[in-house]
Scaffold this active site. Structure first.
Site, PDB file in Angstrom:
ATOM      1  NE  ARG A 176      10.144 104.420  78.276  1.00 50.56           N
ATOM      2  CZ  ARG A 176       9.203 103.586  78.712  1.00 50.56           C
ATOM      3  NH1 ARG A 176       9.492 102.324  78.989  1.00 50.56           N
ATOM      4  NH2 ARG A 176       7.957 104.001  78.855  1.00 50.56           N
ATOM      5  CB  SER A 225       9.066 110.645  76.000  1.00 47.79           C
ATOM      6  OG  SER A 225       9.317 110.829  77.373  1.00 47.79           O
ATOM      7  CD  GLU A 295      12.202 107.985  76.910  1.00 48.47           C
ATOM      8  OE1 GLU A 295      11.436 107.369  76.150  1.00 48.47           O
ATOM      9  OE2 GLU A 295      11.849 108.393  78.032  1.00 48.47           O
TER      10      GLU A 295
END
Length: 315
Positions: A176, A225, A295
């Site tokens: 990520r 998310s 995130e």
């Protein structure tokens, strides 16, 4: 004319320049504040010229399709750049097994273009509610696939308006994230897939859709998310174990369907959403000792008197 706009030579700039633009409608949460100056360039050349004229001390913030974004109520200082669909929203086949996609292309559109070209390896994009620019920066992934597996090279413009081409290795991909210079604005990327039968690709895309519809609150106002998975853990399991499923702050709620999604029930503010997120982080830390990391990208200033400390100051 705003003070900031007056500092920039806009002669020949073809894109849209909008001082004090309310960004609320550009985010999937439908919360936020204003951009001091929003610029939507006409194309890569227009962006390069503009970047070369922005004074060195002016902050630059790049936003994408708004799916993985929280804008604070105090707004974003300096120039906020959003790449236009007209200038950066195309996908084209450029070589056998290769596609070039603009940074404003929705991830889902890239998956559909790959299907039309008979290329496998892109189905995971069908379930990511974002754009290619964000996918390149964050190494977006889902359902067992990641951006780094498909990228060949990336085009970008730097703070001085210079053009760059980065290889996959130059991007420095990790979970990520990437280590590409933060001041680079990605404009397009070259992707490579593998030939695959149409029915096989369609089946993979259908599986992605079925998973999302069954497990994620895709019809809610959400940023996707919320937290990265800590090493060896699933963020949603930690959140559930800390008793946060359904937790509310104002009109912001931890999704009952998927604990790693925060949703706007209708009247939430950016303060509600971020305060809820920090409450979740604090409770997970107290219950498990794990420190969840955001995130979702959070940009801008807090409104006066509405500051939020990380973990609410717990650590």
């Amino acid at each position: 004319m705003s003070d900031l706009l007056a500092q920039i030579d806009t002669t020949g700039i073809r894109g849209a320049l909008q001082p004090g633009y309310d960004l609320t409608g550009l985010t999937w949460f439908r919360v936020g504040g204003p951009a001091e100056l929003l610029f939507q360039p006409a194309d890569e050349a227009d962006l390069a010229v503009f970047m070369g004229r922005v004074p060195a001390g002016v902050p630059i913030t790049v936003i994408g399709l708004g799916s993985n974004l929280l804008v604070r109520e105090g707004g974003i200082p300096g120039v906020t750049i959003r790449l236009s669909a007209r200038g950066f929203g195309q996908v084209e086949s450029v070589a056998p097994n290769r596609l070039r996609a603009g940074a404003a292309v929705p991830d889902k559109k890239l998956a559909e273009a790959a299907l039309a070209a008979g290329l496998g390896g892109f189905a995971f994009y069908f379930g990511i509610p974002g754009g290619i620019g964000g996918a390149l920066r964050m190494n977006a992934g889902a359902n067992g696939g990641e951006t780094r597996e498909r990228v060949v090279e990336v085009r970008a413009v730097d703070r001085q308006g210079r053009l760059h081409t980065l290889t996959n290795a130059d991007m420095g991909y990790a979970y990520r994230g990437s280590s590409a210079p933060a001041d680079l604005i990605f404009t397009s990327a070259l992707f490579e897939g593998v030939p695959a039968p149409e029915d096989e690709i369609r089946a993979a895309m259908a599986a992605v859709t079925a998973h999302r519809e069954a497990a994620q609150p895709i019809r809610s106002r959400t940023g996707g998310s919320t937290f990265k998975n800590p090493a060896g853990h699933s963020a949603w399991k930690l959140i559930d174990a800390a008793g946060c499923r359904g937790l509310r702050v104002g009109d912001a709620q931890v999704s009952e369907m998927h604990c790693n999604f925060l949703i706007n029930l209708g009247a939430a503010t950016a303060h509600d959403v971020e305060s809820l997120g920090e409450t979740v982080r604090a409770r997970v830390y107290e219950a498990t000792g794990e420190r969840l990391e955001w995130e979702i990208k959070r940009f801008g200033h807090f409104a006066p008197g509405r500051e939020i400390l990380p973990f609410h100051g717990l650590i």
